[in-house]
Design a protein around this motif. Structure first.
Motif, PDB file in Angstrom:
ATOM      1  N   ARG A   1     -82.299  87.511  85.204  1.00  0.00           N
ATOM      2  CA  ARG A   1     -81.704  88.981  84.253  1.00  0.00           C
ATOM      3  C   ARG A   1     -80.984  89.818  85.326  1.00  0.00           C
ATOM      4  O   ARG A   1     -79.935  90.342  84.755  1.00  0.00           O
TER       5      ARG A   1
ATOM      6  N   ARG B   1     -77.440  88.844  86.247  1.00  0.00           N
ATOM      7  CA  ARG B   1     -76.509  88.643  85.144  1.00  0.00           C
ATOM      8  C   ARG B   1     -76.361  90.284  84.989  1.00  0.00           C
ATOM      9  O   ARG B   1     -75.087  90.490  84.423  1.00  0.00           O
ATOM     10  N   GLU B   2     -76.768  91.144  85.214  1.00  0.00           N
ATOM     11  CA  GLU B   2     -76.775  92.475  84.837  1.00  0.00           C
ATOM     12  C   GLU B   2     -76.073  93.198  85.940  1.00  0.00           C
ATOM     13  O   GLU B   2     -75.541  94.398  85.708  1.00  0.00           O
TER      14      GLU B   2
ATOM     15  N   ARG C   1     -73.030  85.908  89.785  1.00  0.00           N
ATOM     16  CA  ARG C   1     -72.362  86.052  88.542  1.00  0.00           C
ATOM     17  C   ARG C   1     -71.247  85.119  88.510  1.00  0.00           C
ATOM     18  O   ARG C   1     -70.524  85.117  89.630  1.00  0.00           O
TER      19      ARG C   1
END
Length: 315
Positions: free
Chosen positions: A142, A145-146, A281
């Motif tokens: 998470r 991804r952020e 990413r």
């Protein structure tokens, strides 16, 4: 002939458009950016003229983005975020640092070679700053991804969709048992042979625990744990005390085997070979220092020869 770049899509205009959407009011957005409302309104009108489509729905209570405005808002935030990251990375050159990388790692990865591998990287690149934090695998995914971390290092037994995964090291799950255990002299064991002897559970609910429960269910069995511990070091000490056997990654507890007379018998099952990856990413925003670190970790994986499944137990 269409132009590749329209000068009206400059960072200032994009920032003003984001402010208008977030404030829901042109006057408040202008005050936030220390401008007059007419200047902000003119910028937005120029954007709409350039696109040939309205970006805002104007009403008595303020403004809201149209469908086109929502797309522009999302892309503007991405562009401004990338520019902010670029500025932060370049600013570090003034202090002698050529980039900084935040790395998140799963506990089992930290228990093995990652700290040493990052240490070797820092020795070769002294002007790069690396911060290393421990997190569970779902949180690692998470946060990467952020964009809250540049690199995550974890077991690949989790959904990594939308991330770029780079091969790192691997390890093998073993049955850890006292050296005097009847199975301690076996070269390998199948999971179904070991299941009746395993009574120490590590990190219940974690990725490895879920894997073992799933494989036991395929055999029509349910693991029974007499002792539950949160970490591998504690599990190794419990096993050394004669309270049962545990399934542990060999590379993480090899030191305990020599110091506490444990036997580590590799599991022969194909799924017992755990593969670790370094994830980033996949949107092209990876900075130079991050690419350097990931390439270094990939090289560490190439240099590390995997241990054969049938090697003798470690005692």
């Amino acid at each position: 002939m269409a132009r590749d770049f329209d000068p009206r899509f400059d960072p200032v205009t994009l920032r003003l458009f984001v402010a208008v959407c977030e404030e829901g009011n042109i006057a408040r957005a202008a005050a936030r950016e220390a401008l007059v409302a007419s200047a902000v309104s003119k910028r937005v009108a120029a954007l709409e003229a350039a696109l040939g489509a309205p970006l805002l729905v104007r009403g008595r209570r303020g403004v809201v983005p149209t469908a086109a405005g929502e797309v522009l808002l999302r892309r503007a935030r991405e562009v401004l975020g990338a520019m902010a990251r670029m500025h932060a990375e370049l600013t570090e050159f003034a202090t002698g640092v050529q980039g900084s990388v935040r790395v998140l790692a799963a506990p089992s990865v930290l228990a093995e070679h990652l700290a040493d591998d990052i240490g070797a990287f820092l020795a070769a690149h002294p002007r790069v700053r690396v911060s290393l934090d421990e997190q569970v695998s779902p949180e690692i995914v998470r946060l990467v991804r952020e964009g809250a971390a540049e690199v995550g290092v974890l077991w690949d037994a989790i959904d990594l969709a939308d991330l770029a995964a780079h091969r790192y090291r691997s390890d093998r799950l073993c049955v850890a048992m006292p050296a005097a255990h009847p199975l301690a002299r076996r070269r390998t064991l199948r999971f179904e042979e070991a299941l009746d002897h395993v009574s120490v559970s590590v990190a219940p609910g974690g990725t490895m625990d879920l894997l073992l429960r799933r494989e036991a269910a395929r055999l029509g069995r349910t693991p029974v744990a007499r002792v539950q511990v949160s970490g591998m070091d504690a599990a190794a000490r419990i096993v050394a005390a004669g309270l049962g056997a545990a399934i542990l990654p060999r590379e993480a507890v090899r030191g305990h085997a020599s110091a506490e007379s444990l036997a580590l018998v590799p599991l022969a099952d194909a799924w017992a070979r755990r593969r670790f990856v370094a994830v980033t990413r996949a949107d092209g925003s990876v900075q130079a220092a991050t690419r350097l670190l990931v390439r270094h970790l990939e090289q560490m994986a190439r240099d590390a020869a995997p241990a054969p499944a049938g090697e003798p137990p470690c005692t």
